[in-house]
Design a protein around this motif. Structure first.
Motif, PDB file in Angstrom:
ATOM      1  N   ALA A   1     -28.887 -24.920  36.205  1.00  0.00           N
ATOM      2  CA  ALA A   1     -28.305 -24.611  37.509  1.00  0.00           C
ATOM      3  C   ALA A   1     -26.910 -25.196  37.648  1.00  0.00           C
ATOM      4  N   VAL A   2     -26.615 -26.212  36.857  1.00  0.00           N
ATOM      5  CA  VAL A   2     -25.292 -26.836  36.849  1.00  0.00           C
ATOM      6  C   VAL A   2     -25.059 -27.399  35.446  1.00  0.00           C
TER       7      VAL A   2
ATOM      8  N   LEU B   1     -29.657 -17.236  43.552  1.00  0.00           N
ATOM      9  CA  LEU B   1     -30.649 -17.382  44.614  1.00  0.00           C
ATOM     10  C   LEU B   1     -31.721 -18.391  44.237  1.00  0.00           C
ATOM     11  N   LEU B   2     -32.200 -18.318  43.006  1.00  0.00           N
ATOM     12  CA  LEU B   2     -33.232 -19.261  42.561  1.00  0.00           C
ATOM     13  C   LEU B   2     -32.696 -20.690  42.530  1.00  0.00           C
ATOM     14  N   ALA B   3     -31.468 -20.867  42.022  1.00  0.00           N
ATOM     15  CA  ALA B   3     -30.860 -22.201  41.978  1.00  0.00           C
ATOM     16  C   ALA B   3     -30.654 -22.742  43.384  1.00  0.00           C
ATOM     17  N   LEU B   4     -30.220 -21.868  44.292  1.00  0.00           N
ATOM     18  CA  LEU B   4     -29.989 -22.275  45.678  1.00  0.00           C
ATOM     19  C   LEU B   4     -31.286 -22.729  46.339  1.00  0.00           C
ATOM     20  N   LEU B   5     -32.344 -21.958  46.147  1.00  0.00           N
ATOM     21  CA  LEU B   5     -33.632 -22.290  46.765  1.00  0.00           C
ATOM     22  C   LEU B   5     -34.205 -23.582  46.190  1.00  0.00           C
ATOM     23  N   LEU B   6     -34.132 -23.728  44.867  1.00  0.00           N
ATOM     24  CA  LEU B   6     -34.677 -24.930  44.231  1.00  0.00           C
ATOM     25  C   LEU B   6     -33.909 -26.171  44.672  1.00  0.00           C
TER      26      LEU B   6
ATOM     27  N   GLU C   1     -20.634 -23.219  49.259  1.00  0.00           N
ATOM     28  CA  GLU C   1     -19.192 -23.411  49.438  1.00  0.00           C
ATOM     29  C   GLU C   1     -18.519 -22.136  49.922  1.00  0.00           C
ATOM     30  N   THR C   2     -18.937 -21.012  49.408  1.00  0.00           N
ATOM     31  CA  THR C   2     -18.383 -19.728  49.862  1.00  0.00           C
ATOM     32  C   THR C   2     -18.679 -19.510  51.339  1.00  0.00           C
ATOM     33  N   LEU C   3     -19.908 -19.830  51.743  1.00  0.00           N
ATOM     34  CA  LEU C   3     -20.293 -19.677  53.145  1.00  0.00           C
ATOM     35  C   LEU C   3     -19.466 -20.575  54.045  1.00  0.00           C
ATOM     36  N   LEU C   4     -19.275 -21.830  53.636  1.00  0.00           N
ATOM     37  CA  LEU C   4     -18.512 -22.762  54.464  1.00  0.00           C
ATOM     38  C   LEU C   4     -17.048 -22.353  54.554  1.00  0.00           C
TER      39      LEU C   4
ATOM     40  N   LEU D   1     -27.274 -32.664  43.775  1.00  0.00           N
ATOM     41  CA  LEU D   1     -28.039 -31.631  44.475  1.00  0.00           C
ATOM     42  C   LEU D   1     -27.122 -30.772  45.345  1.00  0.00           C
ATOM     43  N   VAL D   2     -26.219 -31.422  46.062  1.00  0.00           N
ATOM     44  CA  VAL D   2     -25.290 -30.681  46.919  1.00  0.00           C
ATOM     45  C   VAL D   2     -24.328 -29.856  46.068  1.00  0.00           C
ATOM     46  N   LEU D   3     -23.932 -30.378  44.912  1.00  0.00           N
ATOM     47  CA  LEU D   3     -23.051 -29.628  44.014  1.00  0.00           C
ATOM     48  C   LEU D   3     -23.693 -28.301  43.624  1.00  0.00           C
ATOM     49  N   VAL D   4     -24.976 -28.325  43.324  1.00  0.00           N
ATOM     50  CA  VAL D   4     -25.674 -27.086  42.969  1.00  0.00           C
ATOM     51  C   VAL D   4     -25.653 -26.099  44.131  1.00  0.00           C
TER      52      VAL D   4
END
Length: 412
Positions: free
Chosen positions: A46-47, A4-9, A298-301, A288-291
């Protein structure tokens, strides 16, 4: 780092990067946000460095090609290609503003397909606007034609749009096969754009042109030959497994050496035209998109994009892709969608491209090309609401028509 933190950042850094791109300030280029932001995410864990290096290697050929094509378009412009083509278009239109719109539409479609949408926006738009003002006809319909076709006429060739270049490797298609599948969607889209814009601006197109164009500058033979040979080279290169950057580089070498020898340009000017910072921006954006992908996107898509190559499934993919392009800009949308669409095969990837290429005509935020187009138009640029109103009249029709045409082409 927690998901969640990585996604938000990553989302905050992506938003900041796109805001810098929209502002288009020389003091804060988007690369100055994207690259440090990507490095920050790597340092925070994060990556991984390995995943980052793999992503950079994947996008590097695309970025290299983009840099070379931008330089080729600039060199062709210095040879007078765009001024000559606009003047020829105006002379053929005679005293009819409607005929001028017809020919501007065709010209914008050709330039976009062959030299990419960036050439259409940055180099062709000001020439078309100047031509309309010279002929004393309304700028609006012709300006919209160039702006819309920069996005929607970029379906035909892998080189027409950065989004195509990012996606074509996932399809496994050759240059010729890609063009063969996308020619029907391209024709359907251009025809609909023209018909809708002609109807929307029918009042602006009434009457006779006050100052028709009769004189055309000399034909830029070398530029025409080099650009034509380069496009032919793209097709030949794909058949023998050679990267498209090499035919483009050959074209740059011919025009660049000639202009350096005649002192019509300098190495510094050519480096500026290549726009290396934009290439760095794309690399940073990819990380940035990779993170975002690794931490949930990716799971959501995968859950949202439908499977199958039927018409309804392809329409859904194109529609979702168009929506995502307008939410986060079509470049990061493409980077996020390609790995997911690739799992569905060639039909899904091509339907996704229709969405991310045509969808941006709905909002200024949909593509970087829109933001550049607005800046180039200056006082002639429509407001946000007006731009979206025109887009609402064209985007749904063109997305449906292009996707249906793609479905038909896949059946052949």
């Amino acid at each position: 780092m927690p998901d969640l933190l990585a996604l938000l950042l990553a989302a905050v850094l992506l938003a900041a990067t796109l805001a810098a791109a929209a502002a288009d300030s020389p003091r804060l280029p988007p690369a100055a946000v994207a690259v440090p932001g990507a490095l920050l995410l790597v340092l925070l864990g994060a990556v991984s460095w390995q995943d980052t290096a793999d992503t950079v290697r994947e996008v590097a050929p695309t970025v290299a090609f983009l840099v070379v094509v931008l330089l080729l378009a600039e060199l062709a412009d210095r040879e007078g290609l765009f001024t000559w083509s606009a003047a020829l278009t105006a002379r053929q239109a005679g005293s009819s503003a409607t005929r001028l719109l017809t020919r501007v539409t065709v010209l914008a479609a050709v330039v976009t397909a062959v030299l990419s949408l960036d050439a259409t926006v940055v180099l062709l738009t000001p020439v078309v606007v100047a031509t309309a003002l010279r002929m004393r006809v309304p700028v609006r319909p012709h300006g919209y034609a160039v702006g819309h076709l920069a996005n929607s006429a970029s379906l035909l060739l892998p080189v027409s749009n950065l989004t195509n270049l990012l996606a074509v490797a996932a399809t496994g298609l050759s240059f010729v096969h890609f063009a063969g599948l996308m020619v029907l969607p391209q024709l359907a889209t251009v025809a609909l754009e023209y018909l809708v814009l002609r109807w929307l601006f029918r009042r602006d197109l009434r009457g006779v042109v006050d100052v028709p164009v009769h004189e055309v500058p000399g034909t830029p033979v070398l530029a025409l030959v080099v650009v034509g040979a380069t496009v032919l080279g793209f097709g030949v290169a794909s058949l023998v497994g050679v990267a498209p950057v090499w035919p483009a580089a050959a074209g740059v070498l011919v025009l660049g050496v000639r202009q350096l020898a005649t002192r019509r340009t300098t190495l510094r000017e050519q480096l500026v035209a290549a726009n290396l910072p934009f290439g760095l921006f794309v690399v940073g954006l990819a990380v940035l998109v990779l993170v975002l992908q690794l931490h949930g996107l990716e799971t959501l898509l995968h859950a949202v994009l439908p499977d199958g190559s039927g018409l309804l499934a392809l329409l859904a993919v194109a529609g979702i892709s168009a929506l995502l392009a307008n939410l986060v800009n079509n470049l990061p949308a493409t980077l996020a969608l390609v790995p997911v669409a690739a799992a569905g095969g060639v039909p899904t990837v091509l339907a996704m491209l229709i969405g991310v290429n045509l969808g941006p005509n709905l909002t200024y935020a949909g593509s970087l090309a829109n933001l550049l187009w607005r800046r180039v138009l200056g006082e002639h640029a429509p407001g946000t609401a007006r731009f979206s109103a025109v887009g609402l009249a064209t985007v749904p029709l063109t997305v449906i028509a292009a996707t249906t045409a793609l479905w038909a082409a896949l059946l052949v």
